[in-house]
Design an enzyme around this catalytic site. Structure first.
Site, PDB file in Angstrom:
ATOM      1  N   ASP A 268       0.860  -1.169   0.066  1.00  0.00           N
ATOM      2  CA  ASP A 268      -0.091   0.009  -0.074  1.00  0.00           C
ATOM      3  C   ASP A 268       1.062   1.242  -0.046  1.00  0.00           C
ATOM      4  O   ASP A 268       2.277   1.177   0.108  1.00  0.00           O
ATOM      5  CB  ASP A 268      -0.911  -0.010   1.179  1.00  0.00           C
ATOM      6  CG  ASP A 268      -2.296   0.892   0.919  1.00  0.00           C
ATOM      7  OD1 ASP A 268      -2.163   1.616   0.099  1.00  0.00           O
ATOM      8  OD2 ASP A 268      -3.209   0.703   1.595  1.00  0.00           O
TER       9      ASP A 268
HETATM   10  C1  BGC Z   1      -4.881   3.267  -0.210  1.00  0.00           C
HETATM   11  C2  BGC Z   1      -5.090   2.318  -1.146  1.00  0.00           C
HETATM   12  C3  BGC Z   1      -4.887   3.337  -2.554  1.00  0.00           C
HETATM   13  C4  BGC Z   1      -3.581   3.949  -2.332  1.00  0.00           C
HETATM   14  C5  BGC Z   1      -3.123   4.622  -3.691  1.00  0.00           C
HETATM   15  C6  BGC Z   1      -3.723   4.090  -0.262  1.00  0.00           C
HETATM   16  O1  BGC Z   1      -3.887   5.076   0.820  1.00  0.00           O
HETATM   17  O2  BGC Z   1      -5.144   2.510   1.057  1.00  0.00           O
HETATM   18  O3  BGC Z   1      -6.419   1.714  -0.889  1.00  0.00           O
HETATM   19  O4  BGC Z   1      -4.859   2.091  -3.531  1.00  0.00           O
HETATM   20  O5  BGC Z   1      -3.473   4.761  -1.319  1.00  0.00           O
HETATM   21  O6  BGC Z   1      -3.813   5.769  -3.883  1.00  0.00           O
END
Ligand code: BGC
Length: 736
Positions: A268
């Site tokens: 993530d």
């Molecule tokens: C989120 C993800 C997301 C990523 C990119 C993170 O903060 O938890 O679900 O895909 O950001 O935006």
């Protein structure tokens, strides 16, 4: 570092031609494709320098990883997910790039998709969304989300598919396959146990193996085994003292060894914390580490990623073998052969009528009718009358806000607009009634409007109307249904309860339409005539709610999670703060396997609305349901069949739900668990035969004493119904 001279370049070029890397002869159709690709990948790996390989394992911008330009290996481009393709983000900060060609179709939130109980629609969702991602030149779509609904306070529940591992498992595979048939990788997230936003970056989850395997992992397993997903996203939180993104148990043992996942583990954004663990415990691609671009970004910031320079150092010192790196690169190249290096992938399309129609269809099938006294709904669109549409949610954009799932919809029909278009004979008057304030990431901004005035306007309008439709609920603001924080109250925010009470004093002919991705407390439920759970429906929200309100679409959605009467009735909350939200360091999943309806059923705590519940404008009767036999052995199919009769006045669809319980067991069990379901359309006055199969192995529990699944012998009860709290038949069977 290997230095290349001109001759070597030439040889490389020839090599690549020889490998057929850029030949367009449709190799993907060949038998043994996977094997061929693996051979090609090995050859490419032998051509790559250490630095090139390392570069492929981490970001070069907010949403891309570098290619290898001298070999013509492309960059990988990603985008959120999961309800549409997100607007373009700047290279190195979270600002929007303000392109003019990135407006898309917003599909309904995944809670709505789950509420359809219709895996075929999940496939359509995936196909259409994948086409948009492809058209936008994305190689990886960051979705679907399949974390389990553990508490109604979790700010991201709307991005997930509810509280039941079986339902989620059935819905996730088709979505993934639909996306991936476009040559775009789905990225199932957030693996695993990211079930709250509060302290998500560090909270350590302590959980039994049984709850882990029975409740929180099945949807991810289905994504891998049935969806054949090409990438998976590690989560922010920790499990048993180790960050989930590089967690030995989750990544190495379960995902890569037990489930034989051959795709890419993507972190993530900012969930990587340690080079050695990242290298050794399964992370393949690091994204979003410490580069908010506004504060900490330096010129070569990406070189400081855990899987960048520090990883090279470890490799050079021999602390990690090069095979570890090669395995990551192999997976990344495999993903590329499936996406941006596949010569067969279609070109995609965007904002076409079919996408809009599919978004509307899914929205219509996912809307859940929960209360309908005196046939309040449907409202006759041919009648001349005054409809008071009250509430901010009748007009507020719900594709904006919510965090990373935010979308730039080309067109978003708000409920008020949809109703105006459908109820042409009615006089529709709108009043806001309450105000939430503007949406700002990570901040709560209060409204500057005069709230007393808004309320009085609403009361005035409602008092003169024939029908009042109250559009309330939550929204995508911080601390509502939004990433980065949890809700702070179970009740409706922004004074909606008080407003509803006052509205009911001036007009009792009132129905509530809740726009939310979460359960809320409803102290007014006995006084309102109708209640619809509308979710976040994306581009076609207004048309879809008008379809259902007018009766053009007969509702058939079912709740994918329980609505408790009060927060302490929810399992996680009933065990106090250490269970939710934890003490900021640790939290203990004390309710264990008894999540959602499993808890309510077993502990006999009446919910406000139950898992699987949802009404129709017609009535159904489940008739003559039986099993094909009474005695079974392991790995045998139990066939449950019967008729669904439509005994009412409208055509409609019903979801037959099969739950199974084991009254006498050597382990703790939920009273019953969903093990099969089928949605069936039945015309008024007729019936439809339904057949649902369950393999006896799927009735196993996870036996911690042997660290494996165990099918207990003895008597089981099969419950047939149309909601977890409406069982019309119980059938006893025996497994020998
Ligand atoms: C989120 C993800 C997301 C990523 C990119 C993170 O903060 O938890 O679900 O895909 O950001 O935006």
């Amino acid at each position: 570092m290997i230095k290349y001279n001109k001759t070597k370049y030439l040889i490389l070029g020839i090599n690549l031609l020889f490998l057929g890397l850029f030949s367009f002869e449709g190799i993907t159709q060949n038998i043994g494709f996977e094997k061929q690709i693996d051979e090609k990948i090995d050859s490419i790996i032998s051509l790559l320098t250490l630095e090139e390989k390392i570069a492929m394992c981490h970001a070069q911008s907010k949403f891309s990883t570098p290619g290898v330009d001298r070999l013509g290996i492309p960059e990988i481009w990603m985008s959120d997910g999961p309800h549409g393709v997100r607007g373009e983000i700047n290279w190195d900060d979270w600002g929007y790039a303000n392109w003019t060609n990135d407006s898309i179709t917003a599909f309904p939130a995944l809670t709505c998709l789950a509420a359809t109980f219709n895996p075929k629609l999940s496939k359509e969702y995936g196909i259409n969304l994948g086409e948009e991602a492809r058209y936008r030149k994305k190689d990886v779509l960051l979705g679907p989300g399949v974390n389990m609904y553990r508490t109604p306070l979790n700010g991201r529940n709307f991005e997930y598919m509810g509280e039941d591992p079986f339902l989620t498992s059935k819905m996730v595979g088709p979505y993934i396959q639909g996306v991936q048939q476009n040559g775009v990788a789905a990225c199932v997230k957030h693996y695993a146990l990211n079930n709250q936003e509060l302290w998500r970056g560090h909270i350590n989850v302590e959980i039994s193996d049984r709850a882990l395997y029975e409740i929180y992992l099945p949807a991810f397993k289905a994504a891998v085994k049935e969806g054949k997903v090409w990438s998976i996203m590690g989560a922010y939180n920790q499990l048993r003292g180790q960050h989930t993104t590089h967690n030995e148990l989750l990544m190495n043992t379960i995902l890569k060894k037990d489930w034989a996942f051959d795709g890419v583990v993507i972190s993530d954004w900012g969930s990587t914390h340690n080079t050695k663990e990242a290298a050794l415990f399964g992370l393949d691609m690091e994204m979003g580490t410490g580069t908010d671009g506004l504060t900490t970004s330096t010129k070569n910031t990406y070189d400081y990623y855990y899987l960048a320079n520090p990883f090279i150092e470890m490799l050079k010192k021999g602390e990690v073998g090069v095979e570890v790196l090669n395995d990551k690169v192999r997976r990344i190249l495999r993903l590329m052969f499936r996406t941006n290096m596949s010569e067969n992938r279609p070109f995609g399309r965007m904002n076409n009528q079919e996408h809009i129609d599919v978004a509307r269809k899914i929205a219509g099938e996912g809307i859940v009718l929960l209360k309908n006294e005196d046939s309040f709904f449907p409202i006759d669109p041919n009648k001349k009358m005054t409809i008071a549409v009250i509430g901010e949610n009748a007009t507020k954009s719900m594709t904006v806000g919510g965090g990373s799932s935010e979308l730039k919809a080309k067109n978003e029909i708000a409920p008020l607009q949809g109703l105006q278009a459908r109820f042409k004979n009615a006089t529709i008057v709108h009043a806001m009634g309450y105000a939430s304030g503007p949406s700002a990431y990570g901040k709560v901004l209060s409204s500057t409007l005069n709230l007393e005035k808004l309320k009085n306007e609403a009361l005035e309008v409602a008092s003169k109307a024939d029908v009042v439709l109250f559009f309330g609920g939550l929204n995508k603001n911080h601390l509502q249904d939004c990433e980065g924080g949890d809700r702070q109250e179970f009740g409706l925010p922004f004074g909606q309860n008080e407003l509803l009470n006052d509205l009911l004093k001036v007009n009792k002919n009132l129905g509530v339409i809740l726009v939310s991705g979460n359960a809320v407390e409803m102290p007014w439920i006995n006084s309102v005539k109708g209640l619809i759970q509308m979710w976040y429906l994306g581009s076609e929200a207004g048309n879809a709610i008008a379809d259902v309100a007018s009766g053009d679409v007969n509702p058939s959605g079912k709740l994918p999670f329980t609505f408790p009467k009060k927060l302490s009735d929810n399992a996680a909350h009933s065990f106090g703060k250490l269970s939710y939200p934890g003490d900021s360091i640790n939290q203990y999943y004390k309710e264990d396997i008894l999540v959602g309806y499993r808890w309510h059923d077993t502990k006999k705590i009446q919910p406000l609305f139950a898992f699987g519940e949802g009404k129709s404008y017609t009535t159904f009767k489940l008739s003559d349901f039986k099993t094909d036999k009474k005695q079974y052995v392991q790995n045998e199919t139990i066939v449950i069949s019967g008729d669904v009769l439509n005994t009412g006045k409208f055509n409609g669809s019903e979801v037959v739900q099969i739950y199974v319980g084991k009254p006498k067991s050597k382990v703790k069990r939920a009273l019953k668990e969903l093990k099969g379901f089928q949605k069936v359309e039945v015309f008024k006055g007729s019936s439809n035969f339904v057949k649902i199969s369950i393999n006896t192995n799927n009735l196993s529990f996870y036996d911690e004493s042997i660290s494996n699944w165990n099918l207990e012998k003895g008597d089981y009860l099969i419950y047939v119904g149309n909601a977890s709290n409406n069982i019309s038949k119980e059938i006893k069977i025996t497994i020998n």
